[in-house]
Design a protein around this motif. Structure first.
Motif, PDB file in Angstrom:
ATOM      1  N   SER A 285       9.463  46.866  20.137  1.00  0.00           N
ATOM      2  CA  SER A 285      10.570  47.530  20.822  1.00  0.00           C
ATOM      3  C   SER A 285      11.478  46.481  21.453  1.00  0.00           C
ATOM      4  O   SER A 285      11.031  45.390  21.821  1.00  0.00           O
ATOM      5  N   PHE A 286      12.751  46.833  21.567  1.00  0.00           N
ATOM      6  CA  PHE A 286      13.759  45.926  22.100  1.00  0.00           C
ATOM      7  C   PHE A 286      14.338  46.487  23.392  1.00  0.00           C
ATOM      8  O   PHE A 286      14.509  47.703  23.531  1.00  0.00           O
ATOM      9  N   ILE A 287      14.639  45.600  24.310  1.00  0.00           N
ATOM     10  CA  ILE A 287      15.395  45.952  25.508  1.00  0.00           C
ATOM     11  C   ILE A 287      16.795  45.389  25.313  1.00  0.00           C
ATOM     12  O   ILE A 287      16.978  44.171  25.207  1.00  0.00           O
ATOM     13  N   SER A 288      17.774  46.282  25.231  1.00  0.00           N
ATOM     14  CA  SER A 288      19.138  45.843  24.951  1.00  0.00           C
ATOM     15  C   SER A 288      20.122  46.853  25.515  1.00  0.00           C
ATOM     16  O   SER A 288      19.754  47.956  25.923  1.00  0.00           O
ATOM     17  N   SER A 289      21.384  46.485  25.504  1.00  0.00           N
ATOM     18  CA  SER A 289      22.463  47.385  25.910  1.00  0.00           C
ATOM     19  C   SER A 289      23.635  47.194  24.959  1.00  0.00           C
ATOM     20  O   SER A 289      23.757  46.149  24.299  1.00  0.00           O
ATOM     21  N   LYS A 290      24.477  48.201  24.872  1.00  0.00           N
ATOM     22  CA  LYS A 290      25.645  48.106  24.006  1.00  0.00           C
ATOM     23  C   LYS A 290      26.579  47.018  24.521  1.00  0.00           C
ATOM     24  O   LYS A 290      26.785  46.876  25.722  1.00  0.00           O
ATOM     25  N   TYR A 291      27.125  46.268  23.582  1.00  0.00           N
ATOM     26  CA  TYR A 291      28.019  45.164  23.939  1.00  0.00           C
ATOM     27  C   TYR A 291      29.455  45.596  23.722  1.00  0.00           C
ATOM     28  O   TYR A 291      29.820  46.080  22.648  1.00  0.00           O
ATOM     29  N   ASN A 292      30.272  45.447  24.746  1.00  0.00           N
ATOM     30  CA  ASN A 292      31.679  45.823  24.666  1.00  0.00           C
ATOM     31  C   ASN A 292      32.538  44.580  24.499  1.00  0.00           C
ATOM     32  O   ASN A 292      32.427  43.621  25.264  1.00  0.00           O
ATOM     33  N   PHE A 293      33.392  44.617  23.484  1.00  0.00           N
ATOM     34  CA  PHE A 293      34.305  43.513  23.239  1.00  0.00           C
ATOM     35  C   PHE A 293      35.554  43.690  24.092  1.00  0.00           C
ATOM     36  O   PHE A 293      36.106  44.785  24.200  1.00  0.00           O
ATOM     37  N   PHE A 294      36.000  42.604  24.677  1.00  0.00           N
ATOM     38  CA  PHE A 294      37.250  42.623  25.429  1.00  0.00           C
ATOM     39  C   PHE A 294      38.195  41.600  24.811  1.00  0.00           C
ATOM     40  O   PHE A 294      37.837  40.430  24.641  1.00  0.00           O
ATOM     41  N   TYR A 295      39.372  42.045  24.454  1.00  0.00           N
ATOM     42  CA  TYR A 295      40.348  41.167  23.831  1.00  0.00           C
ATOM     43  C   TYR A 295      41.467  40.863  24.830  1.00  0.00           C
ATOM     44  O   TYR A 295      42.004  41.766  25.476  1.00  0.00           O
ATOM     45  N   CYS A 296      41.797  39.606  24.948  1.00  0.00           N
ATOM     46  CA  CYS A 296      42.867  39.191  25.847  1.00  0.00           C
ATOM     47  C   CYS A 296      44.011  38.598  25.027  1.00  0.00           C
ATOM     48  O   CYS A 296      43.786  37.912  24.032  1.00  0.00           O
ATOM     49  N   SER A 297      45.211  38.848  25.427  1.00  0.00           N
ATOM     50  CA  SER A 297      46.362  38.271  24.741  1.00  0.00           C
ATOM     51  C   SER A 297      47.386  37.835  25.774  1.00  0.00           C
ATOM     52  O   SER A 297      47.435  38.356  26.887  1.00  0.00           O
TER      53      SER A 297
END
Length: 304
Positions: A285-297
């Motif tokens: 089993s894995f302990i993880s969380s969803k990863y959110n991408f943030f884009y900067c311009s």
């Protein structure tokens, strides 16, 4: 009208990945006027990554589930092989042509871990009595690997200290998947396992339930490498390294935790290196969380 042909079905879209542990059915009561119910039924399921609907069967290979005997009482079937699915179909079954009505309730919960499939080397036989293959795996077999499915390593059933025990009557070693270091194709190589998730995730740790019956040439792996990938083709970058101090005092099975230090990926590949002749795993089993991408311009303003 249904019969043994399995043409008509009730389809339920769960909208997201769920673990299904039981199914309840009931006929049409109709204020006491109903006469239609299904005496038996067959289950098929689907999830992303499948190219066809998969037929459910229990540990003994039986596909037909007991339905109802009347229109008013409900019948619950516990699924001895749990189902991971986003959609499920129930096919009413009868030895003879008949009209049926079916009400159903799906028992389970949302699959929060995000694991969609794992690919592993085929488990092997140990002697005549102990089968250490992944007996509930629902993917495909290619050469000496299991590809694109889920099975015993994520079914929530942890194996006991003695891998030869048969607690539930399914056969000796049922809860364990095992590999031998001198198996053809494995000599001098680690056990290589690849896990695919629903999206890119931030990983904190992985837990492996392992056997350590060293008197029978089974030990916890001595070293592990954990690699990460976004696309699944290339596992570049420095892996997470983990070493385990051999334990030749206590033979109990145990959870081994590998900290993953918030590494990012959609695919995780684990290499386990032999400390003895055998490696046996029961749960991962894995302990993880969803990863959110943030884009900067940067916006450059130009005055006219």
């Amino acid at each position: 009208m249904v019969s043994r042909g399995l043409k008509e079905y009730l389809q339920i879209d769960l909208l997201s990945m769920h673990v299904i542990t039981a199914i309840k059915t009931q006929g049409r009561f109709g204020k006491g006027q109903g006469q239609e119910y299904s005496e038996a039924y067959v289950v098929e399921y689907w999830r992303p990554g499948f190219n066809k609907w998969e037929r459910w069967k229990n540990i003994q290979g039986k596909e037909i589930l007991q339905g109802n005997l009347n229109t008013y009482s409900e019948v619950e079937n516990d699924l001895q092989q749990i189902i991971f699915a986003t959609k499920i179909r129930l096919y009413p079954y009868s030895q003879y042509d008949r009209t049926v009505c079916m009400r159903t309730e799906i028992i389970g919960c949302q699959w929060e871990e995000g694991l969609m499939s794992y690919s592993i080397p085929k488990g092997v036989q140990r002697g005549i009595e102990v089968d250490l293959s992944d007996k509930t795996y629902d993917g495909v077999e290619e050469a000496d690997r299991l590809i694109g499915g889920l099975g015993q390593l994520v079914d929530g059933q942890k194996g006991t200290d003695n891998f030869r025990s048969d607690i539930h009557g399914y056969g000796k070693g049922f809860e364990w998947v095992g590999w031998r270091n001198d198996t053809l194709g494995m000599a001098g190589k680690p056990v290589e396992m690849t896990f695919e998730f629903d999206q890119v995730r931030n990983f904190s740790a992985v837990l492996l339930h392992t056997n350590n019956m060293f008197s029978k040439d089974v030990q916890v792996f001595m070293h592990a490498k954990v690699f990460f990938s976004i696309g699944g083709q290339h596992f570049n970058g420095e892996p997470v390294h983990f070493s385990y101090m051999p334990d030749q005092i206590m033979e109990h099975a145990r959870d081994v935790t590998i900290k993953l230090h918030h590494r990012i990926g959609k695919f995780v590949q684990i290499h386990l290196y032999f400390a003895a002749r055998w490696i046996m795993l029961s749960e991962i089993s894995f302990i993880s969380s969803k990863y959110n991408f943030f884009y900067c311009s940067t916006i450059q303003k130009k005055c006219i």
